[in-house]
Design a protein around this motif. Structure first.
Motif, PDB file in Angstrom:
ATOM      1  N   VAL A   5     -14.003  17.422   7.189  1.00 56.26           N
ATOM      2  CA  VAL A   5     -15.422  17.159   7.423  1.00 56.26           C
ATOM      3  C   VAL A   5     -15.956  18.122   8.491  1.00 56.26           C
ATOM      4  CG1 VAL A   5     -17.144  15.483   8.182  1.00 56.26           C
ATOM      5  CG2 VAL A   5     -15.198  14.736   6.784  1.00 56.26           C
ATOM      6  N   CYS A   6     -15.353  18.103   9.662  1.00 52.04           N
ATOM      7  CA  CYS A   6     -15.801  18.975  10.746  1.00 52.04           C
ATOM      8  C   CYS A   6     -14.757  18.997  11.841  1.00 52.04           C
ATOM      9  CB  CYS A   6     -17.143  18.519  11.304  1.00 52.04           C
ATOM     10  SG  CYS A   6     -17.166  16.836  11.913  1.00 52.04           S
ATOM     11  N   SER A   7     -14.886  19.949  12.745  1.00 52.63           N
ATOM     12  CA  SER A   7     -13.953  20.049  13.851  1.00 52.63           C
ATOM     13  C   SER A   7     -14.635  20.696  15.052  1.00 52.63           C
ATOM     14  CB  SER A   7     -12.710  20.836  13.443  1.00 52.63           C
ATOM     15  OG  SER A   7     -13.071  22.105  12.941  1.00 52.63           O
ATOM     16  N   ILE A   8     -14.002  20.554  16.210  1.00 56.74           N
ATOM     17  CA  ILE A   8     -14.582  21.039  17.463  1.00 56.74           C
ATOM     18  C   ILE A   8     -13.461  21.551  18.356  1.00 56.74           C
ATOM     19  CG2 ILE A   8     -14.484  18.736  18.539  1.00 56.74           C
ATOM     20  CD1 ILE A   8     -17.251  19.370  19.783  1.00 56.74           C
ATOM     21  N   GLY A  27     -15.805  21.958  23.293  1.00 54.89           N
ATOM     22  CA  GLY A  27     -17.028  21.539  22.618  1.00 54.89           C
ATOM     23  C   GLY A  27     -17.975  22.686  22.348  1.00 54.89           C
ATOM     24  N   GLY A  28     -17.589  23.881  22.711  1.00 57.66           N
ATOM     25  CA  GLY A  28     -18.467  25.029  22.560  1.00 57.66           C
ATOM     26  C   GLY A  28     -18.473  25.653  21.184  1.00 57.66           C
ATOM     27  N   SER A  29     -17.560  25.230  20.333  1.00 58.19           N
ATOM     28  CA  SER A  29     -17.478  25.797  18.997  1.00 58.19           C
ATOM     29  C   SER A  29     -17.166  24.698  18.000  1.00 58.19           C
ATOM     30  CB  SER A  29     -16.395  26.872  18.946  1.00 58.19           C
ATOM     31  OG  SER A  29     -16.342  27.477  17.677  1.00 58.19           O
ATOM     32  N   THR A  30     -17.868  24.719  16.886  1.00 56.90           N
ATOM     33  CA  THR A  30     -17.686  23.697  15.865  1.00 56.90           C
ATOM     34  C   THR A  30     -17.662  24.344  14.478  1.00 56.90           C
ATOM     35  OG1 THR A  30     -20.077  23.333  15.722  1.00 56.90           O
ATOM     36  CG2 THR A  30     -18.846  21.897  17.211  1.00 56.90           C
ATOM     37  N   ASP A  71     -16.972  14.218  24.507  1.00 60.99           N
ATOM     38  CA  ASP A  71     -17.173  13.941  25.927  1.00 60.99           C
ATOM     39  C   ASP A  71     -15.795  13.921  26.557  1.00 60.99           C
ATOM     40  OD1 ASP A  71     -17.647  12.933  28.451  1.00 60.99           O
ATOM     41  OD2 ASP A  71     -19.047  11.403  27.786  1.00 60.99           O
ATOM     42  N   ASN A  72     -15.405  15.024  27.158  1.00 61.32           N
ATOM     43  CA  ASN A  72     -14.055  15.116  27.710  1.00 61.32           C
ATOM     44  C   ASN A  72     -13.862  14.204  28.927  1.00 61.32           C
ATOM     45  OD1 ASN A  72     -13.219  16.890  25.749  1.00 61.32           O
ATOM     46  ND2 ASN A  72     -13.500  18.716  26.999  1.00 61.32           N
ATOM     47  N   ALA A  73     -14.921  13.867  29.592  1.00 61.82           N
ATOM     48  CA  ALA A  73     -14.804  12.954  30.729  1.00 61.82           C
ATOM     49  C   ALA A  73     -14.435  11.544  30.269  1.00 61.82           C
ATOM     50  CB  ALA A  73     -16.110  12.922  31.502  1.00 61.82           C
ATOM     51  N   LYS A  74     -14.778  11.229  29.005  1.00 55.12           N
ATOM     52  CA  LYS A  74     -14.487   9.896  28.471  1.00 55.12           C
ATOM     53  C   LYS A  74     -13.433   9.929  27.373  1.00 55.12           C
ATOM     54  CE  LYS A  74     -19.120   8.112  29.498  1.00 55.12           C
ATOM     55  NZ  LYS A  74     -20.345   7.470  28.952  1.00 55.12           N
ATOM     56  N   LEU A 116      -6.279  14.904  16.141  1.00 52.15           N
ATOM     57  CA  LEU A 116      -6.120  15.774  17.307  1.00 52.15           C
ATOM     58  C   LEU A 116      -5.144  16.885  16.973  1.00 52.15           C
ATOM     59  CD1 LEU A 116      -5.739  14.805  21.013  1.00 52.15           C
ATOM     60  CD2 LEU A 116      -4.004  16.263  19.960  1.00 52.15           C
ATOM     61  N   ARG A 117      -5.513  18.084  17.352  1.00 49.33           N
ATOM     62  CA  ARG A 117      -4.652  19.242  17.142  1.00 49.33           C
ATOM     63  C   ARG A 117      -4.211  19.753  18.516  1.00 49.33           C
ATOM     64  NH1 ARG A 117      -5.832  25.356  15.697  1.00 49.33           N
ATOM     65  NH2 ARG A 117      -3.842  25.866  14.715  1.00 49.33           N
ATOM     66  N   ARG A 118      -2.934  19.929  18.706  1.00 48.57           N
ATOM     67  CA  ARG A 118      -2.404  20.369  19.999  1.00 48.57           C
ATOM     68  C   ARG A 118      -2.595  21.869  20.154  1.00 48.57           C
ATOM     69  NH1 ARG A 118       3.489  17.805  20.198  1.00 48.57           N
ATOM     70  NH2 ARG A 118       3.437  18.665  18.084  1.00 48.57           N
ATOM     71  N   HIS A 119      -3.849  22.245  20.150  1.00 52.77           N
ATOM     72  CA  HIS A 119      -4.244  23.642  20.285  1.00 52.77           C
ATOM     73  C   HIS A 119      -5.692  23.640  20.738  1.00 52.77           C
ATOM     74  CE1 HIS A 119      -4.848  27.891  19.256  1.00 52.77           C
ATOM     75  NE2 HIS A 119      -3.530  27.974  19.169  1.00 52.77           N
ATOM     76  N   VAL A 120      -6.109  24.707  21.414  1.00 49.86           N
ATOM     77  CA  VAL A 120      -7.477  24.731  21.923  1.00 49.86           C
ATOM     78  C   VAL A 120      -8.502  25.030  20.843  1.00 49.86           C
ATOM     79  CG1 VAL A 120      -6.792  25.299  24.265  1.00 49.86           C
ATOM     80  CG2 VAL A 120      -7.243  27.148  22.629  1.00 49.86           C
ATOM     81  N   THR A 121      -8.080  25.728  19.781  1.00 45.51           N
ATOM     82  CA  THR A 121      -9.019  26.074  18.712  1.00 45.51           C
ATOM     83  C   THR A 121      -8.872  25.109  17.541  1.00 45.51           C
ATOM     84  OG1 THR A 121      -7.466  27.641  17.749  1.00 45.51           O
ATOM     85  CG2 THR A 121      -9.042  28.506  19.328  1.00 45.51           C
ATOM     86  N   TYR A 122      -9.972  24.953  16.817  1.00 45.91           N
ATOM     87  CA  TYR A 122      -9.973  23.985  15.723  1.00 45.91           C
ATOM     88  C   TYR A 122      -9.405  24.593  14.446  1.00 45.91           C
ATOM     89  CZ  TYR A 122     -14.352  26.495  14.766  1.00 45.91           C
ATOM     90  OH  TYR A 122     -15.301  27.454  14.547  1.00 45.91           O
TER      91      TYR A 122
END
Length: 124
Positions: free
Chosen positions: A48-51, A55-58, A73-76, A98-104
């Motif tokens: 469907v979608c990823s981020i 949160g700067g890239s989707t 919301d990484n704070a939550k 959840l993907r154990r990587h910084v990029t989607y």
């Protein structure tokens, strides 16, 4: 270990909106990319979608582009999916991952942890 818990699914009429939430616990959520997938009866699970981690890239599937928005919301330790202009063909069980990587990624196999899913039903 990571635990992902989705919420916010339900029954809505075509043209309506829903917001799904996914709460994460157990690891450093903000370091990892997140995704939403869905599975309709008799069909394979689809992207469907990823981020990305910040949160700067989707990225969105063509079928939902312009109607759905993913944000985090990484704070939550939470990722959400705002779904507008819903169609009957959006009916499915929605899963966050959840993907154990910084990029989607849009690849189902690239994700390491999954929630239990939440049902979204759109009536015509």
């Amino acid at each position: 270990q990571v635990q992902l818990v989705e919420s916010g699914g339900g029954l809505v009429q075509a043209g309506g909106s829903l917001r799904l939430s996914c709460a994460a616990s157990g690891r450093t959520f903000s370091s990892y990319a997140m995704g939403w997938f869905r599975q309709a009866p008799g069909k394979e699970r689809e992207f469907v979608c990823s981020i990305n981690w910040s949160g700067g890239s989707t990225k969105y599937a063509d079928s939902v582009k312009g109607r759905f928005t993913i944000f985090r919301d990484n704070a939550k330790d939470t990722v959400r999916l705002q779904m507008n202009s819903l169609k009957p063909e959006d009916t499915a069980v929605y899963y966050c991952a959840l993907r154990r990587h910084v990029t989607y990624s849009s690849d189902y196999g690239a994700y390491d942890y999954w929630g239990q899913g939440t049902q979204v039903t759109v009536s015509s």
